[in-house]
Design an enzyme around this catalytic site. Structure first.
Site, short mmCIF file in Angstrom:
data_model
loop_
_atom_site.label_atom_id
_atom_site.label_comp_id
_atom_site.label_asym_id
_atom_site.label_seq_id
_atom_site.Cartn_x
_atom_site.Cartn_y
_atom_site.Cartn_z
N HIS A 122 0.87 -1.19 0.00
CA HIS A 122 0.00 0.00 0.00
C HIS A 122 0.90 1.23 0.00
O HIS A 122 2.02 1.19 0.52
CB HIS A 122 -0.84 -0.05 1.28
CG HIS A 122 -1.91 0.97 1.38
ND1 HIS A 122 -1.67 2.26 1.81
CD2 HIS A 122 -3.24 0.91 1.12
CE1 HIS A 122 -2.81 2.94 1.82
NE2 HIS A 122 -3.78 2.15 1.40
N ASP A 199 2.99 -4.71 8.08
CA ASP A 199 1.78 -3.91 7.93
C ASP A 199 0.59 -4.86 8.04
O ASP A 199 0.28 -5.61 7.13
CB ASP A 199 1.81 -3.22 6.56
CG ASP A 199 0.51 -2.49 6.25
OD1 ASP A 199 -0.42 -2.55 7.07
OD2 ASP A 199 0.43 -1.89 5.17
N GLN A 202 -4.65 -5.07 6.85
CA GLN A 202 -5.69 -5.95 6.30
C GLN A 202 -5.84 -7.25 7.08
O GLN A 202 -6.90 -7.86 7.07
CB GLN A 202 -5.37 -6.29 4.83
CG GLN A 202 -5.52 -5.12 3.88
CD GLN A 202 -6.95 -4.59 3.81
OE1 GLN A 202 -7.92 -5.32 4.01
NE2 GLN A 202 -7.09 -3.31 3.53
N LYS A 225 -10.49 -0.88 10.19
CA LYS A 225 -10.57 -2.05 9.32
C LYS A 225 -10.88 -3.31 10.12
O LYS A 225 -10.88 -4.41 9.60
CB LYS A 225 -9.27 -2.22 8.54
CG LYS A 225 -9.05 -1.10 7.50
CD LYS A 225 -7.83 -1.37 6.68
CE LYS A 225 -7.31 -0.14 5.96
NZ LYS A 225 -8.08 0.21 4.77
N CYS A 363 -4.74 2.52 -3.71
CA CYS A 363 -3.52 3.05 -3.06
C CYS A 363 -2.37 2.06 -3.18
O CYS A 363 -1.59 1.88 -2.24
CB CYS A 363 -3.75 3.39 -1.59
SG CYS A 363 -4.97 4.66 -1.34
#
Ligand code: PMP
Length: 405
Positions: A122, A199, A202, A225, A363
């Protein structure tokens, strides 16, 4: 087993209508919907508990501080961290990565040093590192991915050099759905003495995360999220590393004492939390963690895997549809292109049917370039989605084809 009908009752928005059609919400990778308990936690805080934290001597302030710090404990348990002070509240995954780039990065990265990211990141896991590289004269190196959207591990290993200062990769790709073999990626970096930021923006709503088992140095995610409010997120970092990092922003709450000659900084985690934080959002995040805990992430993962399989089979039957991101190991993201039809047109026609999907580069422009598409349409799943909604998506896509026949 999840009782989806009961779960759906917790999300009031799922009963609303869009263009006169029942909402089919398939844009969960952008943000998830919020259960009643999360909305109520935010409301409850403002209605009956509102006070600033950490500095008041009155009862309301003590109570708010206690609740705020309790959520930190909940997050510690949620990601299986060893110590509560390893949990820092930030605005979201983006701010967490910027914090690491600007503190670890500014103090540890010099001219000619290298930072490794993957081709599927991202923008928020690319741009902060690019900014650091520009400032320091360091080099951003890219781990290649194959045509299925999987990291090529052999090439990754070769890219790690004595100049590599950090590896920063996503646990799960928002554009492709790929779940990366993050434990292996971390081990490879650690074998060469390089720390790893993961990261998890998600991943956290789809699978349980154990930062001690992964042995990652940093793990970042956003509450919105994972059924929580916007404007709040988490940076997990190993204590030994974060203790050595300089503060990010200066201001109230991050200090022990201030004079014009010398300021002494607070201990972890407060050193990284300057100013009044998003207290109400933290309360909402606490409720989101409770919600996920009650449902059970292992149940969620099992349910979504089955739903993803159903959706993939269904979509692949649609003529002229090509799936982007076909990793062996993936979770609830279906990114696709339809020959000769712009993804924005797909998204707009589906919207008229009440179906919310994302259309664009998500993104993640470099990964779009890798697959030589300007954009994709993306349906992304959460625990409240159903087979019936997937059927409606498939019907909607057949309508799209009809319009462009
Ligand atoms: N990383 C990934 C993989 C994401 O999907 C996102 C959000 N789309 C982010 C980072 C950034 O999250 P936020 O905008 O909440 O900071």
């Amino acid at each position: 087993m999840l009782n989806i009908n009961e779960i759906r009752k917790d999300f009031l928005i799922l009963n609303t209508f869009v263009h006169g059609k029942p909402l089919v919400y398939l844009d969960n990778a952008a943000t998830t919907q919020k259960p009643r308990s999360v909305i109520e936690a935010v409301q409850h805080y403002y209605a009956g508990e509102n006070a600033n934290i950490h500095r008041g001597i009155h009862q309301l302030s003590h109570a708010a501080t206690k609740k705020y710090e309790n959520v930190r404990d909940k997050i510690k348990n949620f990601v299986h961290a060893e110590k509560t002070e390893e949990i820092v509240f930030v605005r979201g995954a983006t701010e967490a990565i910027n914090l690491v780039a600007q503190t670890y990065g500014r103090s540890q990265v010099g001219e000619g040093d290298e930072i490794l990211v993957s081709h599927m990141e991202h923008h928020s896991n690319i741009v902060p590192w690019q900014m650091l590289c520009e400032k320091k004269g360091a080099v951003l190196k890219v781990i290649p991915i194959n045509d299925a959207g999987e990291i090529i591990l052999e090439e990754y290993e070769e890219l790690i050099s004595p100049r590599t200062k950090i590896v920063s990769v996503t646990h799960m790709s928002n554009a492709l759905g790929t779940i990366n073999p993050i434990k292996e990626i971390i081990k490879t970096a650690h074998d060469k003495g390089v720390p790893v930021l993961v990261d998890g923006a998600q991943a956290v709503s789809h699978m349980s995360v154990d930062v001690q088992d992964l042995d990652c140095d940093f793990y970042v995610f956003s509450a919105h999220k994972m059924f929580g409010p916007t404007g709040i997120g988490v940076l997990y970092g190993k204590k030994e590393l974060m203790e050595k990092m300089p503060p990010y922003q200066g201001g109230g709450d991050m200090i022990l004492s201030v004079t014009f000659e010398k300021t002494k900084y607070h201990d972890l985690p407060h050193k990284f939390e300057a100013g009044t934080p998003a207290i109400a959002s933290v309360m909402g995040l606490g409720a989101a963690v409770d919600y996920i805990h009650n449902v059970g992430l292992d149940n969620v993962a099992k349910y979504e895997e089955e739903l993803l399989h159903y959706a993939t089979e269904k979509l692949l039957k649609i003529p002229h549809l090509r799936m982007i991101g076909t990793s062996q190991n993936k979770a609830g993201v279906l990114s696709f292109v339809m020959e000769g039809i712009h993804p924005h047109d797909v998204g707009t026609i589906l919207d008229k049917e009440g179906i919310a999907v994302r259309a664009g580069h998500h993104c993640a422009q470099p990964v779009m370039d890798r697959f030589q598409v300007p954009a994709t349409s993306r349906a992304s799943l959460a625990l409240y989605n159903t087979r019936k909604e997937i059927d409606l998506l498939a019907q909607g896509l057949l309508k799209v084809l009809n319009v462009f026949k």
